[in-house]
Design a protein around this motif. Structure first.
Motif, PDB file in Angstrom:
ATOM      1  N   PRO A  51      77.875  49.243  63.297  1.00  0.00           N
ATOM      2  CA  PRO A  51      79.003  49.024  64.219  1.00  0.00           C
ATOM      3  C   PRO A  51      79.390  50.269  65.005  1.00  0.00           C
ATOM      4  N   GLY A  52      79.050  51.446  64.503  1.00  0.00           N
ATOM      5  CA  GLY A  52      79.439  52.682  65.176  1.00  0.00           C
ATOM      6  C   GLY A  52      78.420  53.229  66.149  1.00  0.00           C
ATOM      7  N   LYS A  53      77.284  52.559  66.291  1.00  0.00           N
ATOM      8  CA  LYS A  53      76.243  53.077  67.193  1.00  0.00           C
ATOM      9  C   LYS A  53      76.701  53.130  68.640  1.00  0.00           C
ATOM     10  N   LYS A  54      77.432  52.116  69.078  1.00  0.00           N
ATOM     11  CA  LYS A  54      77.873  52.085  70.475  1.00  0.00           C
ATOM     12  C   LYS A  54      78.916  53.149  70.780  1.00  0.00           C
ATOM     13  N   SER A  55      79.720  53.503  69.779  1.00  0.00           N
ATOM     14  CA  SER A  55      80.782  54.486  70.013  1.00  0.00           C
ATOM     15  C   SER A  55      80.342  55.913  69.728  1.00  0.00           C
ATOM     16  N   GLY A  56      79.080  56.134  69.428  1.00  0.00           N
ATOM     17  CA  GLY A  56      78.559  57.481  69.246  1.00  0.00           C
ATOM     18  C   GLY A  56      78.897  58.118  67.911  1.00  0.00           C
ATOM     19  N   VAL A  57      78.988  57.324  66.871  1.00  0.00           N
ATOM     20  CA  VAL A  57      79.325  57.846  65.547  1.00  0.00           C
ATOM     21  C   VAL A  57      78.261  58.815  65.051  1.00  0.00           C
ATOM     22  N   GLN A  58      77.010  58.520  65.311  1.00  0.00           N
ATOM     23  CA  GLN A  58      75.922  59.366  64.832  1.00  0.00           C
ATOM     24  C   GLN A  58      76.048  60.789  65.382  1.00  0.00           C
ATOM     25  N   GLU A  59      76.357  60.922  66.648  1.00  0.00           N
ATOM     26  CA  GLU A  59      76.485  62.251  67.249  1.00  0.00           C
ATOM     27  C   GLU A  59      77.695  62.998  66.678  1.00  0.00           C
ATOM     28  N   LYS A  60      78.786  62.270  66.455  1.00  0.00           N
ATOM     29  CA  LYS A  60      79.991  62.896  65.909  1.00  0.00           C
ATOM     30  C   LYS A  60      79.757  63.379  64.482  1.00  0.00           C
TER      31      LYS A  60
END
Length: 93
Positions: free
Chosen positions: A75-84
């Motif tokens: 669910p967090g892929k679109k909001s850029g969770v991985q980069e954060k």
């Protein structure tokens, strides 16, 4: 007179138990890694389990303690969770 003695004994017991609990709290304090809390704040918080862990807190603990992959939050892929998450892990080395 009995009421006064009872109140004094209860007050003394309350104070003693309070001091014991305060001492125990300091003696057995568990230090938490601040990165876990930072990652929990970045994750979406919907506790969906898509990452394979029982909620966002379990996934954050796995990332910090076990070095698990940071790209499992669907669910967090679109909001850029991985980069954060990568920024958090890189900044606190």
């Amino acid at each position: 007179m009995v009421v006064l003695y009872s109140a004094l004994v209860m007050g003394a017991l309350g104070l003693a138990f309070g001091l014991f609990l305060a001492y125990s709290n300091e003696k057995f304090k568990v230090e938490a890694d601040p990165r876990v809390e930072m990652i929990i704040n970045v994750l979406p918080g919907i506790n969906c389990g898509a990452c394979g862990y029982p909620g966002c807190e379990g996934y954050a603990n796995a990332i910090v303690k076990k070095g698990d992959a940071i790209d499992k939050c669907l669910p967090g892929k679109k909001s850029g969770v991985q980069e954060k998450i990568k920024e958090i892990l890189d900044s606190n080395k």
